[in-house]
Design a protein around this motif. Sequence first.
Motif, mmCIF file in Angstrom:
data_model
loop_
_atom_site.group_PDB
_atom_site.id
_atom_site.type_symbol
_atom_site.label_atom_id
_atom_site.label_comp_id
_atom_site.label_asym_id
_atom_site.label_seq_id
_atom_site.Cartn_x
_atom_site.Cartn_y
_atom_site.Cartn_z
ATOM 1 N N GLY A 98 14.957 -14.590 -15.566
ATOM 2 C CA GLY A 98 15.057 -14.088 -14.600
ATOM 3 C C GLY A 98 14.339 -13.040 -14.198
ATOM 4 N N VAL A 99 14.311 -12.338 -15.315
ATOM 5 C CA VAL A 99 13.342 -11.227 -14.591
ATOM 6 C C VAL A 99 11.664 -10.800 -14.692
ATOM 7 C CG1 VAL A 99 13.380 -8.917 -16.233
ATOM 8 C CG2 VAL A 99 14.981 -9.819 -16.707
ATOM 9 N N PHE A 100 11.177 -9.523 -13.477
ATOM 10 C CA PHE A 100 9.838 -9.276 -13.618
ATOM 11 C C PHE A 100 9.809 -7.863 -13.659
ATOM 12 C CE2 PHE A 100 12.421 -9.284 -8.758
ATOM 13 C CZ PHE A 100 11.250 -7.963 -8.211
ATOM 14 N N ARG A 101 8.504 -7.460 -13.381
ATOM 15 C CA ARG A 101 8.515 -6.325 -13.725
ATOM 16 C C ARG A 101 6.541 -5.805 -13.085
ATOM 17 N NH1 ARG A 101 9.496 -2.258 -17.539
ATOM 18 N NH2 ARG A 101 7.502 -2.205 -17.924
ATOM 19 N N LEU A 102 6.518 -5.527 -12.563
ATOM 20 C CA LEU A 102 5.190 -5.139 -11.957
ATOM 21 C C LEU A 102 4.616 -3.326 -11.904
ATOM 22 C CD1 LEU A 102 2.549 -6.655 -11.177
ATOM 23 C CD2 LEU A 102 2.935 -6.423 -8.973
ATOM 24 N N GLU A 103 3.387 -3.125 -12.114
ATOM 25 C CA GLU A 103 3.471 -2.032 -12.289
ATOM 26 C C GLU A 103 2.493 -1.878 -11.190
ATOM 27 O OE1 GLU A 103 1.602 2.267 -14.999
ATOM 28 O OE2 GLU A 103 1.131 -0.587 -15.979
ATOM 29 N N MET A 104 2.438 -0.584 -10.728
ATOM 30 C CA MET A 104 1.682 0.175 -9.246
ATOM 31 C C MET A 104 1.370 1.374 -8.959
ATOM 32 S SD MET A 104 4.948 -1.187 -6.640
ATOM 33 C CE MET A 104 3.785 -1.372 -5.125
ATOM 34 N N PRO A 105 0.771 1.768 -7.990
ATOM 35 C CA PRO A 105 1.033 3.207 -7.742
ATOM 36 C C PRO A 105 1.780 3.196 -7.683
ATOM 37 C CG PRO A 105 -1.048 1.835 -6.965
ATOM 38 C CD PRO A 105 -0.020 0.855 -7.354
ATOM 39 N N GLN A 106 1.789 5.102 -7.552
ATOM 40 C CA GLN A 106 3.422 5.282 -7.116
ATOM 41 C C GLN A 106 3.702 5.529 -5.186
ATOM 42 O OE1 GLN A 106 5.458 7.774 -8.571
ATOM 43 N NE2 GLN A 106 7.135 7.129 -7.104
ATOM 44 N N ILE A 107 4.629 4.714 -4.579
ATOM 45 C CA ILE A 107 4.953 4.638 -3.870
ATOM 46 C C ILE A 107 4.907 6.573 -2.983
ATOM 47 C CG2 ILE A 107 6.809 4.329 -2.191
ATOM 48 C CD1 ILE A 107 7.193 1.376 -3.901
ATOM 49 N N VAL A 108 4.643 6.053 -1.610
ATOM 50 C CA VAL A 108 4.730 7.309 -0.877
ATOM 51 C C VAL A 108 4.914 6.799 0.482
ATOM 52 C CG1 VAL A 108 2.581 8.597 -2.328
ATOM 53 C CG2 VAL A 108 2.601 7.565 -0.167
ATOM 54 N N PRO A 109 6.055 8.137 0.845
ATOM 55 C CA PRO A 109 6.582 8.100 2.101
ATOM 56 C C PRO A 109 5.628 7.312 3.335
ATOM 57 C CG PRO A 109 7.097 9.793 1.441
ATOM 58 C CD PRO A 109 6.107 9.100 0.995
ATOM 59 N N ALA A 110 6.289 6.375 4.095
ATOM 60 C CA ALA A 110 5.242 5.784 5.287
ATOM 61 C C ALA A 110 6.724 5.730 6.310
ATOM 62 C CB ALA A 110 4.566 4.388 4.684
ATOM 63 N N PHE A 111 6.341 6.082 7.207
ATOM 64 C CA PHE A 111 7.073 5.673 8.702
ATOM 65 C C PHE A 111 8.346 7.146 7.763
ATOM 66 C CE2 PHE A 111 5.048 2.400 8.902
ATOM 67 C CZ PHE A 111 4.037 2.472 9.917
ATOM 68 N N GLY A 112 8.363 8.581 6.926
ATOM 69 C CA GLY A 112 9.384 9.208 6.913
ATOM 70 C C GLY A 112 10.158 8.384 5.420
ATOM 71 N N GLN A 113 9.885 6.993 5.353
ATOM 72 C CA GLN A 113 10.564 6.956 4.670
ATOM 73 C C GLN A 113 9.875 5.989 3.138
ATOM 74 O OE1 GLN A 113 12.852 3.719 6.304
ATOM 75 N NE2 GLN A 113 14.908 4.893 6.277
ATOM 76 N N ALA A 114 10.098 6.433 1.954
ATOM 77 C CA ALA A 114 9.118 6.236 0.592
ATOM 78 C C ALA A 114 9.925 4.557 0.658
ATOM 79 C CB ALA A 114 9.270 6.794 -0.669
ATOM 80 N N HIS A 115 9.448 3.244 0.249
ATOM 81 C CA HIS A 115 9.862 2.133 0.143
ATOM 82 C C HIS A 115 8.669 1.274 0.047
ATOM 83 C CE1 HIS A 115 7.912 2.423 4.174
ATOM 84 N NE2 HIS A 115 8.081 1.106 3.957
#
Length: 151
Positions: A98-115
């Motif tokens: 039941g485990v998932f892993r996905l690599e992606m680019p670094q998340i950066v803040p949008a509307f003041g929050q990194a999410h």
Amino acid sequence: MTTASSLLAVAGSGLLSGARAQELAPTPTMRGGSNNYQPGAAIVEKIGGGGFWMTGTVRNAANSEPLQGQRIQIWAHTVEGHERDPESHGATLTDANGVFRLEMPQIVPAFGQAHGHLAYDGNDFKTVFLRPVMRSPGETTLNVDFVLVPA
């Protein structure tokens, strides 16, 4: 490397007492979780150039068993694109545990929050949209758990 932030998307301890002790509280959809959702995002090995890991588990609320082969879609505002851009979206399937892993680019803040944004968008269980907020934009992993209710 920073420590992983963790969002346990299960209410309380998640475990119920008594005869239904094997049940888990279902994960509720979060406000804003479906923003910029694109149905049918392709299953991918990696989104963009990578460097950030979105991970988690998917379990059945009725019996707490891990769910294999469940589709989790992931998207976010990253160093490579906005969360509305098709290239910022991708999906992955859970493994036998039941485990998932996905690599992606670094998340950066949008509307003041990194999410990030995650969705269970398969057919066997009720759809759930999540929008976990990172403690710090410098974190390089985000762990999110789903507990699903049959559709």
